[in-house]
Design an enzyme around this catalytic site. Structure first.
Site, mmCIF file in Angstrom:
data_model
loop_
_atom_site.group_PDB
_atom_site.id
_atom_site.type_symbol
_atom_site.label_atom_id
_atom_site.label_comp_id
_atom_site.label_asym_id
_atom_site.label_seq_id
_atom_site.Cartn_x
_atom_site.Cartn_y
_atom_site.Cartn_z
ATOM 1 N N GLU A 122 0.883 -1.175 0.000
ATOM 2 C CA GLU A 122 0.000 0.000 0.000
ATOM 3 C C GLU A 122 0.905 1.206 0.000
ATOM 4 O OE1 GLU A 122 -3.123 -0.136 -0.354
ATOM 5 O OE2 GLU A 122 -3.405 -2.264 0.044
ATOM 6 N N CYS B 2 -2.761 8.899 2.328
ATOM 7 C CA CYS B 2 -2.459 8.513 0.947
ATOM 8 C C CYS B 2 -3.665 8.668 0.040
ATOM 9 C CB CYS B 2 -1.908 7.095 0.917
ATOM 10 S SG CYS B 2 -2.894 5.968 1.895
HETATM 11 P P1 NAD Z 1 9.727 7.003 5.073
HETATM 12 O O1 NAD Z 1 9.592 6.376 3.733
HETATM 13 O O2 NAD Z 1 11.081 7.163 5.665
HETATM 14 O O3 NAD Z 1 8.863 6.192 6.159
HETATM 15 C C1 NAD Z 1 7.529 5.827 5.966
HETATM 16 C C2 NAD Z 1 7.277 4.578 6.809
HETATM 17 O O4 NAD Z 1 7.997 3.499 6.269
HETATM 18 C C3 NAD Z 1 7.787 4.736 8.246
HETATM 19 O O5 NAD Z 1 6.874 4.173 9.125
HETATM 20 C C4 NAD Z 1 9.095 3.982 8.277
HETATM 21 O O6 NAD Z 1 9.340 3.404 9.530
HETATM 22 C C5 NAD Z 1 8.879 2.925 7.239
HETATM 23 N N1 NAD Z 1 10.107 2.553 6.573
HETATM 24 C C6 NAD Z 1 11.005 3.380 6.007
HETATM 25 N N2 NAD Z 1 12.036 2.677 5.481
HETATM 26 C C7 NAD Z 1 11.775 1.370 5.740
HETATM 27 C C8 NAD Z 1 12.454 0.152 5.458
HETATM 28 N N3 NAD Z 1 13.608 0.121 4.771
HETATM 29 N N4 NAD Z 1 11.901 -0.994 5.892
HETATM 30 C C9 NAD Z 1 10.725 -1.003 6.561
HETATM 31 N N5 NAD Z 1 10.044 0.112 6.850
HETATM 32 C C10 NAD Z 1 10.556 1.285 6.439
HETATM 33 O O7 NAD Z 1 9.066 8.398 4.962
HETATM 34 P P2 NAD Z 1 8.572 9.440 6.031
HETATM 35 O O8 NAD Z 1 9.363 10.691 5.852
HETATM 36 O O9 NAD Z 1 8.419 8.890 7.406
HETATM 37 O O10 NAD Z 1 7.146 9.637 5.438
HETATM 38 C C11 NAD Z 1 6.939 10.327 4.246
HETATM 39 C C12 NAD Z 1 6.666 9.468 3.058
HETATM 40 O O11 NAD Z 1 6.140 8.223 3.464
HETATM 41 C C13 NAD Z 1 5.622 10.124 2.202
HETATM 42 O O12 NAD Z 1 6.228 10.620 1.037
HETATM 43 C C14 NAD Z 1 4.633 9.059 1.883
HETATM 44 O O13 NAD Z 1 4.800 8.625 0.561
HETATM 45 C C15 NAD Z 1 5.019 7.885 2.700
HETATM 46 N N6 NAD Z 1 3.964 7.411 3.590
HETATM 47 C C16 NAD Z 1 2.911 6.780 3.028
HETATM 48 C C17 NAD Z 1 1.896 6.313 3.821
HETATM 49 C C18 NAD Z 1 0.707 5.623 3.239
HETATM 50 O O14 NAD Z 1 -0.312 5.522 3.915
HETATM 51 N N7 NAD Z 1 0.782 5.095 2.026
HETATM 52 C C19 NAD Z 1 1.971 6.503 5.185
HETATM 53 C C20 NAD Z 1 3.061 7.161 5.744
HETATM 54 C C21 NAD Z 1 4.074 7.597 4.922
#
Ligand code: NAD
Length: 484
Positions: A251, A286
């Site tokens: 997702e 999202c």
């Molecule tokens: P991010 O990509 O660093 O983190 C988003 C989430 O993914 C966090 O909970 C983080 O712990 C997890 N994550 C990150 N790298 C990971 C890895 N290698 N393995 C497992 N989990 C991992 O970004 P952020 O700055 O925290 O959030 C912003 C971005 O995240 C946004 O651009 C958005 O696209 C995305 N996001 C999407 C949703 C959604 O509902 N689709 C929710 C939250 C964040």
């Protein structure tokens, strides 16, 4: 009830803290104060979690769907009782307003109740055979231990929805929720233990996200991966899962278009509703509409009202009575908003509301409205995941569709029209997993989806479904039994 002094890992039915583990601070995004520290799992912890998930799976897969349902329903009751406490935790560490937190937590028990029942209705098939005396059965079996990774924007809904489907399907789970919202997710998931879930079936770890996902996904014990988060991380996890031919539910991001045609009865009212919807959860959703395409005949009227409403949204601490929008969840989102505002200016777009930080303490950002952004602008290409929206005019149906689909994302889309034939045509033309016609409600009006409806995207927004029968089947395999 979870407090900030007892954030823990939960492995094989045991709460684990201290022991010299690294500690990750959890912040209040409204005040930038440290609320507590969550322990980071070591490799030994992950190894233990994997072994527990393997053992837990062997136990749980043999529990009948009827008995599993009883545990899920008990967990639902506990969540009902704890709604208020969990909502407070959520506002404290995620920042969303208390009414928003209450709404999110209020929807959780229903998911468990629905999955409890649906788990009992996962039937097989009998296929008539070509030979006399032969029976051909198709049965569904739980896929095995699942590794799930969840974000901070809906720290109750997203972990609970995943875990609920995984457990109802008869699988065990290791979940790594977002560290930023550790207490909320622990408080939500802790109800399973109290409801009688056997040890090892659900394990919760925190730590360095990439270290944990790399370790867990590489293990042969893990048979499926379920992630909600950014497209870039989703691609990374999918690549790792592909090496072990593991099923994925992804997702990922969305950059939802919303098309408003000129036959709508009241553009003024639609603009009002649009502005209120967009800034829910600080725009950190999202499926929040983030690219508006409004017919040129009603464009000015729509933008004026949208801007008026956006500019009047009271931004503040989620606990304050008048607040309608809380802070962003962490400092990285503030930087992202600044980049979007700077880039919009550089590309000659008009910032007609917001465009800057609010105050100096807490991660507050003004509800921002940008118009006339060219396709090259960052805001047109990448999901803002924050309180920024772009509104551009269009003149023909084809132009609106082409603009709406001009993105790598394909999660949700919305369209407003009074014409029945146009409603059908636009729903068919949009390249997304979910479409709202004359509504932003994808499922229940006050929820992100409903337990009985599938939630998921296409293109780089991912694959697979959360919720609905489809969501449960993601965690099951198909077996053919041919018998003479
Ligand atoms: P991010 O990509 O660093 O983190 C988003 C989430 O993914 C966090 O909970 C983080 O712990 C997890 N994550 C990150 N790298 C990971 C890895 N290698 N393995 C497992 N989990 C991992 O970004 P952020 O700055 O925290 O959030 C912003 C971005 O995240 C946004 O651009 C958005 O696209 C995305 N996001 C999407 C949703 C959604 O509902 N689709 C929710 C939250 C964040």
């Amino acid at each position: 009830m979870t407090t900030y002094s007892d954030l823990y890992l939960f492995i094989d039915g045991e709460r684990i803290q201290g022991g010299g583990r690294r500690e990750i601070p959890v912040m209040n995004p409204s005040t930038e104060e440290v609320l507590g520290h969550v322990p980071a799992a070591s490799q030994d912890d992950l190894e233990r979690a994997l072994a527990a998930a393997q053992r837990g799976f062997e136990v749980w897969r043999k529990v009948s769907a009827y008995e599993r349902a009883k545990i899920l329903r008990r967990a639902a009751e506990l969540l009902r009782e704890r709604k208020e406490e969990i909502a407070h935790l959520m506002t404290l560490e995620q920042g969303k307003t208390l009414p928003e937190s209450r709404m999110e937590v209020g929807n959780l028990p229903d998911i468990l109740d629905w999955d409890a029942d649906e788990g009992r209705r996962i039937y097989g098939r009998i296929i008539p055979s070509r030979a006399a005396g032969q029976r051909q059965l198709v049965v569904r079996e739980p896929i095995g231990p699942v590794a799930t990774f969840t974000p901070w924007n809906y720290p109750g809904l997203i972990p609970l929805r995943k875990v609920s489907s995984v457990l109802a399907a008869g699988c065990s789970c290791i979940i790594k929720p977002a560290e930023e919202t550790a207490a909320t997710t622990l408080a939500v998931l802790q109800v399973f233990e109290e409801a009688g879930l056997p040890p090892g079936v659900l394990n919760i770890v925190f730590g360095v996200p990439d270290e944990i996902s790399t370790y867990l996904i590489a293990s042969p014990i893990i048979r499926a991966v379920s992630f909600t988060g950014s497209t870039s991380v989703g691609k990374h996890l999918s690549e790792m899962a592909a090496r072990g031919i593991k099923k994925c539910v992804m997702e990922l991001g969305g950059h939802a278009p919303c098309i408003v045609f000129d036959d709508v009865r009241d553009p003024y009212k639609i603009a009002e509703g649009a502005a209120l919807r967009k800034y829910r959860n600080g725009g950190q959703g999202c499926v929040n509409p983030s690219r508006y395409f409004v017919h040129e005949a009603i464009f000015d009227q729509f933008v004026n009202r949208f801007t008026e409403v956006a500019a009047n949204i009271v931004v503040g601490d989620g606990f304050a009575a008048g607040s309608k929008m809380g802070p962003l969840a962490h400092a990285r989102r503030l930087d992202a908003m600044q980049e979007i505002a700077d880039d919009s200016r550089t590309h000659g777009a008009h910032i007609v509301a917001g465009g800057k930080r609010v105050g100096k303490r807490g991660y507050f950002w003004e509800p921002t409205v940008v118009t006339h952004a060219p396709n090259e602008a960052l805001l047109m290409r990448e999901e803002p995941f924050g309180p920024a929206v772009v509104i551009n005019p269009f003149s023909t149906f084809e132009e609106a569709v082409s603009q709406a689909n001009n993105t790598v994302y394909g999660l949700s889309a919305y369209a407003f029209t009074e014409s029945g034939s146009r409603a059908i045509a636009i729903a068919d033309a949009l390249e997304v997993g979910m479409v709202g016609i004359n509504t932003y409600a994808l499922g229940a009006p006050d929820a992100i989806g409903a337990p009985e409806t599938p939630f998921g995207g296409v293109k780089e927004s991912g694959y697979g479904s959360e919720g609905g029968t489809e969501g449960l089947l993601e965690y099951m395999t198909v077996k053919l039994i041919s018998q003479f």
